[in-house]
Enzyme design. Structure first.
Site, PDB file in Angstrom:
ATOM      1  N   ASP A  38     -22.423 -46.671 -76.444  1.00  0.00           N
ATOM      2  CA  ASP A  38     -23.037 -47.932 -76.042  1.00  0.00           C
ATOM      3  C   ASP A  38     -22.192 -49.115 -76.510  1.00  0.00           C
ATOM      4  OD1 ASP A  38     -25.202 -46.658 -74.887  1.00  0.00           O
ATOM      5  OD2 ASP A  38     -26.471 -46.831 -76.667  1.00  0.00           O
ATOM      6  N   TYR A  64     -22.083 -39.036 -86.439  1.00  0.00           N
ATOM      7  CA  TYR A  64     -22.310 -40.483 -86.459  1.00  0.00           C
ATOM      8  C   TYR A  64     -22.670 -40.955 -87.866  1.00  0.00           C
ATOM      9  CZ  TYR A  64     -22.966 -39.888 -81.390  1.00  0.00           C
ATOM     10  OH  TYR A  64     -22.801 -39.572 -80.057  1.00  0.00           O
ATOM     11  N   ASP A  72     -32.939 -50.615 -80.631  1.00  0.00           N
ATOM     12  CA  ASP A  72     -31.748 -51.132 -81.310  1.00  0.00           C
ATOM     13  C   ASP A  72     -31.755 -52.652 -81.218  1.00  0.00           C
ATOM     14  OD1 ASP A  72     -30.968 -51.695 -78.701  1.00  0.00           O
ATOM     15  OD2 ASP A  72     -29.240 -50.344 -78.694  1.00  0.00           O
ATOM     16  N   ARG A  96     -30.591 -43.756 -81.223  1.00  0.00           N
ATOM     17  CA  ARG A  96     -31.642 -44.785 -81.179  1.00  0.00           C
ATOM     18  C   ARG A  96     -33.031 -44.143 -81.208  1.00  0.00           C
ATOM     19  NH1 ARG A  96     -30.999 -47.768 -75.956  1.00  0.00           N
ATOM     20  NH2 ARG A  96     -29.649 -46.058 -75.303  1.00  0.00           N
TER      21      ARG A  96
END
Length: 242
Positions: A55, A83, A97, A189
């Site tokens: 993203d 991540y 987010d 998310r």
């Protein structure tokens, strides 16, 4: 080195690790690299793609495949992803987010480091996860975020994901950092949102860095500016340096 040799070297296939900047889409990165390559190699087109979308509000490892290496995209993006997620507790946003404003706030006084660690253990293994309304998941041929931005409710289907590892890296009463190793297709998310619910509070993703895809790691990645500079100096390289 002759331009023809350089051209053949790239068309035969290159896998390039890029540290994607914030606010850039994955397509933006691919498009910029393709644009500079066609001019440096003096050709009309060359295949360039990426393995695993990030993203715009996330940074970190983006794997760019050039020439015949684009055939490797599916295999690469099937690999587990790692991540580092920064999560804010005590509030939720519609997008899960920072794309949207905070919509509701929740208490956090009851949340301790031990509670977070125990709650994270419950995520390990196979989970059914609901994609965010603000996602690229297709609904009737359109990305779900197109409906969400118009306040149109749509039905999304949950899917199986797998969390291989989840480790708490940092804790404050309202701020966490979590290292996550998970299967492809996992929405971090959604993980942040679900974590908030399991903590009897709220949570949203404040920041996200992808640190690895399979064997490829962020520490070996070029910045985008570095790689564009490399492309623009191609005729100064030897074959082994390309």
């Amino acid at each position: 080195m002759e331009l023809e040799t350089i051209r053949e070297t790239y068309q035969s296939g290159r896998v390039v690790l890029i540290n994607k900047p914030l606010q850039w889409t994955s397509f933006d990165v691919v498009n910029k690299i393709r644009w500079h390559l066609t001019r440096a190699l003096q050709i009309k087109k060359i295949k360039v793609g990426h393995a695993g979308t990030l993203d715009p509000l996330a940074d970190g490892l983006l794997i760019v495949c050039i020439g015949r290496a684009t055939k490797m995209i599916e295999a690469i993006q099937d690999a587990p992803k790692e991540y580092l997620a920064a999560i804010d507790l005590g509030a939720t946003t519609p997008s899960y987010d920072l794309e949207t404003e905070i919509e509701q706030e929740y208490p956090v006084e009851h949340i301790t480091e031990d509670l977070v660690i125990e709650t994270l253990k419950g995520f390990k293994g196979e989970q059914m996860q609901m994609p965010p309304a603000f996602s690229a998941k297709k609904v009737n041929g359109k990305p779900a975020y197109e409906y969400a931005r118009k306040n149109i409710d749509v039905t999304l289907k949950s899917k199986k994901v797998f969390f291989h590892e989840i480790d708490l890296q940092y804790f404050e009463p309202k701020h966490l950092k979590v290292r996550i190793n998970c299967s492809k297709g996992t929405y971090i998310r959604s993980f942040a949102h679900d974590l908030g619910q399991k903590l009897n509070s709220g949570a949203y993703l404040q920041g996200l860095t992808r640190t690895a895809i399979g064997q490829f790691t962020l520490k070996d990645a070029w910045t985008l500016d570095q790689y564009i500079d490399k492309i623009n100096r191609l005729n100064k390289y030897k074959v082994g340096e390309l």
